[in-house]
Motif scaffolding. Structure first.
Motif, short mmCIF file in Angstrom:
data_model
loop_
_atom_site.label_atom_id
_atom_site.label_comp_id
_atom_site.label_asym_id
_atom_site.label_seq_id
_atom_site.Cartn_x
_atom_site.Cartn_y
_atom_site.Cartn_z
N SER A 60 -34.70 -0.21 26.02
CA SER A 60 -33.61 -0.08 25.05
C SER A 60 -33.96 -0.66 23.69
O SER A 60 -33.49 -0.17 22.67
N THR A 61 -34.78 -1.70 23.67
CA THR A 61 -35.16 -2.29 22.39
C THR A 61 -36.36 -1.56 21.77
O THR A 61 -36.55 -1.59 20.56
N ALA A 62 -37.18 -0.92 22.61
CA ALA A 62 -38.31 -0.15 22.08
C ALA A 62 -37.87 1.24 21.63
O ALA A 62 -38.35 1.77 20.63
N TRP A 63 -36.95 1.84 22.38
CA TRP A 63 -36.39 3.16 22.03
C TRP A 63 -34.86 3.03 22.07
O TRP A 63 -34.21 3.43 23.04
N PRO A 64 -34.26 2.43 21.03
CA PRO A 64 -32.83 2.11 21.07
C PRO A 64 -31.90 3.31 20.91
O PRO A 64 -30.69 3.17 21.06
N SER A 65 -32.43 4.47 20.61
CA SER A 65 -31.58 5.63 20.35
C SER A 65 -31.42 6.49 21.61
O SER A 65 -32.41 6.84 22.26
N ARG A 66 -30.18 6.77 21.98
CA ARG A 66 -29.82 7.75 23.00
C ARG A 66 -30.09 7.34 24.44
O ARG A 66 -30.00 8.15 25.35
N GLY A 67 -30.45 6.10 24.68
CA GLY A 67 -30.50 5.59 26.04
C GLY A 67 -31.51 6.27 26.94
O GLY A 67 -32.60 6.65 26.52
N ILE A 68 -31.16 6.42 28.22
CA ILE A 68 -32.10 6.86 29.25
C ILE A 68 -32.64 8.25 28.98
O ILE A 68 -33.76 8.58 29.39
N TYR A 69 -31.89 9.08 28.29
CA TYR A 69 -32.38 10.43 27.97
C TYR A 69 -33.67 10.36 27.17
O TYR A 69 -34.65 11.06 27.46
N THR A 70 -33.69 9.51 26.16
CA THR A 70 -34.89 9.37 25.32
C THR A 70 -36.05 8.80 26.13
O THR A 70 -37.20 9.25 26.00
N TRP A 71 -35.78 7.80 26.98
CA TRP A 71 -36.85 7.18 27.75
C TRP A 71 -37.56 8.20 28.65
O TRP A 71 -38.79 8.26 28.69
N ILE A 72 -36.77 8.99 29.37
CA ILE A 72 -37.35 9.97 30.30
C ILE A 72 -38.03 11.10 29.53
O ILE A 72 -39.12 11.55 29.90
N ARG A 73 -37.40 11.55 28.45
CA ARG A 73 -37.98 12.65 27.67
C ARG A 73 -39.34 12.25 27.09
O ARG A 73 -40.29 13.03 27.13
N GLU A 74 -39.43 11.03 26.56
CA GLU A 74 -40.69 10.58 25.97
C GLU A 74 -41.79 10.44 27.03
O GLU A 74 -42.97 10.67 26.74
N ALA A 75 -41.42 10.11 28.25
CA ALA A 75 -42.42 9.90 29.30
C ALA A 75 -42.75 11.17 30.07
O ALA A 75 -43.91 11.46 30.34
N LEU A 76 -41.72 11.95 30.41
CA LEU A 76 -41.90 13.06 31.35
C LEU A 76 -41.55 14.43 30.77
O LEU A 76 -41.67 15.43 31.48
N GLY A 77 -41.09 14.48 29.51
CA GLY A 77 -40.79 15.76 28.90
C GLY A 77 -39.31 16.09 28.86
O GLY A 77 -38.48 15.43 29.51
N GLY A 78 -38.98 17.14 28.10
CA GLY A 78 -37.59 17.51 27.87
C GLY A 78 -36.83 17.93 29.10
O GLY A 78 -35.66 17.58 29.28
N LYS A 79 -37.47 18.69 30.00
CA LYS A 79 -36.78 19.16 31.21
C LYS A 79 -36.34 17.98 32.07
O LYS A 79 -35.19 17.93 32.54
N MET A 80 -37.24 17.02 32.29
CA MET A 80 -36.88 15.87 33.11
C MET A 80 -35.87 14.98 32.40
O MET A 80 -35.01 14.38 33.05
N GLY A 81 -35.95 14.90 31.08
CA GLY A 81 -34.96 14.14 30.33
C GLY A 81 -33.57 14.71 30.53
O GLY A 81 -32.60 13.98 30.77
N PHE A 82 -33.46 16.04 30.47
CA PHE A 82 -32.17 16.69 30.68
C PHE A 82 -31.68 16.49 32.11
O PHE A 82 -30.51 16.20 32.35
#
Length: 469
Positions: A60-82
């Motif tokens: 949350s402090t490294a990627w404070p915008s948009r919560g868990i969606y951003t974390w998963i998207r940055e790591a595993l891609g847009g489909k997994m983020g959704f």
């Protein structure tokens, strides 16, 4: 948003966490374990709650915008983020009927406990409560944060402390305990797999710390204030949850605990013993307020996560619509419609406790899938973005590896446990029980993948979607 204009303080964010996670509603389920509920809360804290809190603080402090969606998207891609943000949203839709039925049963104690079994009354309270809180969230995060603060204080912390103190006074005054309080009762029989199943309910009672990640950017100093709020709220939540559950077990016999109204049953016995039963309506209203505040916090948190995905083009433009206070009005209304439909089904099921448990357990199963991917993503992000500024890091050279591997293992084991019917609750046929769980989980996993496969370039946000409301 300037630092001075950010609406959330450490105290407010702490109260949001407490309101979102800790509620007296959860006490009766874990009270089925008696004294060993303390053991299970400690176990859940070590393998589940603390890892989630530590990983959420770093992400949350490294990627404070948009919560868990951003974390998963940055790591595993847009489909997994959704997929993951969808799971975070629908698990709450499954869960809302359980807390709504608790609110209805609790309010009934303010005037006539028999109404807790009146389906027409329960239906009216369910619909009025959920739609009212939904519309209140249209007023923005400042109002939502205030509601959470008041609900956590008046509806959870004060009643939670009172039920613990009343139980202590009851026991030390020489009154009998309905559950053994010996050292041997502290550690459960870990060889009986059926005895372990309700551990899933304890996991749900501690779920949700990652939700406050969507609010990290709304505190004055996210790098320091967010981790501080997590530490304070974690201590309060664990204390109230473990000893509050024991308080219910002390005074209500195990085979008489009502999963929806067990906490009020305990309060009724305590207050009658001290000849102050006239306080029951006031306690009921306070507890209902706490549950409403908990629900209010969850109504907006996961919905904002889905909004983030919608703004990236994963949902049609209609679902990107926000009002002038930047609240996702279309998604909130859609959510309320789904909850209304699901609540109607819940009210007509034959057994309240069995249907309550199945809904709770399905919620946990969906949660565990989401948390598994969150831990996996935290590990991947350390290698994928090693230079990303992390104002808060999981401590220790290999701390992130230990925490994430422990968290993933706990999620996998708990997911397996969820398919075993508990001994303490009559859930009917094992086959039908498992088919309901498997069918529900499969539906909620497949639907978002179908939606994602139909996405169009025209869905991507073109301008700020704001309604006139």
């Amino acid at each position: 948003m300037t630092k001075s204009n950010r609406p959330l303080s450490v105290v407010t964010l702490t109260m949001i966490n407490i309101a979102a996670i800790c509620n007296i509603k959860n006490f009766p389920l874990s009270a089925l374990y008696g004294l060993s509920s303390i053991f299970f809360y400690a176990l859940a804290a070590i393998i589940y709650f603390i890892p989630i809190a530590l990983v959420s603080a770093e992400l949350s402090t490294a990627w404070p915008s948009r919560g868990i969606y951003t974390w998963i998207r940055e790591a595993l891609g847009g489909k997994m983020g959704f997929l993951v943000v969808w799971l975070q949203w629908v698990e709450n839709i499954i869960w809302y009927p359980t807390i709504l039925s608790f609110i209805a049963a609790t309010i009934a104690y303010a005037f006539d406990p028999s109404y807790a079994e009146n389906k027409l009354y329960v239906l009216c309270v369910v619909l009025i409560s959920f739609w009212t809180v939904t519309f209140l969230n249209f007023l923005g995060m400042r109002v939502s944060g205030w509601i959470s603060t008041m609900a956590a204080l008046l509806g959870t912390m004060i009643p939670g402390a009172c039920i613990i103190l009343l139980a202590a006074a009851w026991y030390f005054s020489g009154n009998p305990s309905q559950t053994p309080l010996s050292w041997s009762a502290l550690v459960p029989d870990l060889t009986n797999i059926n005895q372990l199943v309700i551990f899933s309910g304890i996991l749900l009672a501690l779920a949700g710390m990652e939700m406050s990640g969507v609010h990290a950017k709304e505190v004055a100093n996210p790098q320091k204030d967010y981790p501080k709020a997590i530490v304070i709220s974690s201590i309060v939540i664990l204390f109230l949850s473990s000893f509050g559950s024991l308080a219910v077990a002390i005074v209500v016999p195990k085979d008489a605990i009502n999963l929806a109204a067990g906490s009020m049953e305990a309060f009724s016995v305590f207050l009658a013993n001290y000849q102050i039963s006239w306080l029951i309506p006031f306690v009921a209203i306070m507890m209902a307020m706490g549950a409403l505040g908990m629900m209010s916090t969850w109504i907006v948190g996961p919905t904002k996560g889905v909004l983030a995905s919608a703004l990236d083009g994963d949902l049609p433009p209609l679902f990107q619509k926000m009002n002038r206070r930047e609240m996702p009005v279309t998604l909130l209304i859609t959510q309320a419609i789904f909850v209304t439909a699901l609540s109607l089904v819940f009210l007509f099921m034959p057994s309240v406790s069995s249907s309550y448990w199945i809904l709770v357990n399905m919620t946990v199963q969906v949660y565990l899938i989401m948390y598994f991917f969150m831990f996996l993503s935290a590990l991947i992000l350390r290698y994928k973005y090693p230079d990303q500024e992390r104002p808060y890091r999981v401590p220790g050279r290999y701390g992130i590896h230990l925490v994430c591997i422990l968290g993933m293992a706990a999620c996998g084991f708990s997911f397996f446990l969820g398919f075993i019917p508990p001994e303490q609750i009559n859930t009917g046929s094992t086959l039908s029980y498992e088919m309901i769980l498997l069918g529900g989980i499969a539906f909620f996993l497949i639907l978002p993948l179908i939606i994602y496969s139909q996405k169009k370039e025209s869905w991507k946000l073109q301008k700020h979607p704001r309604s006139e409301g």
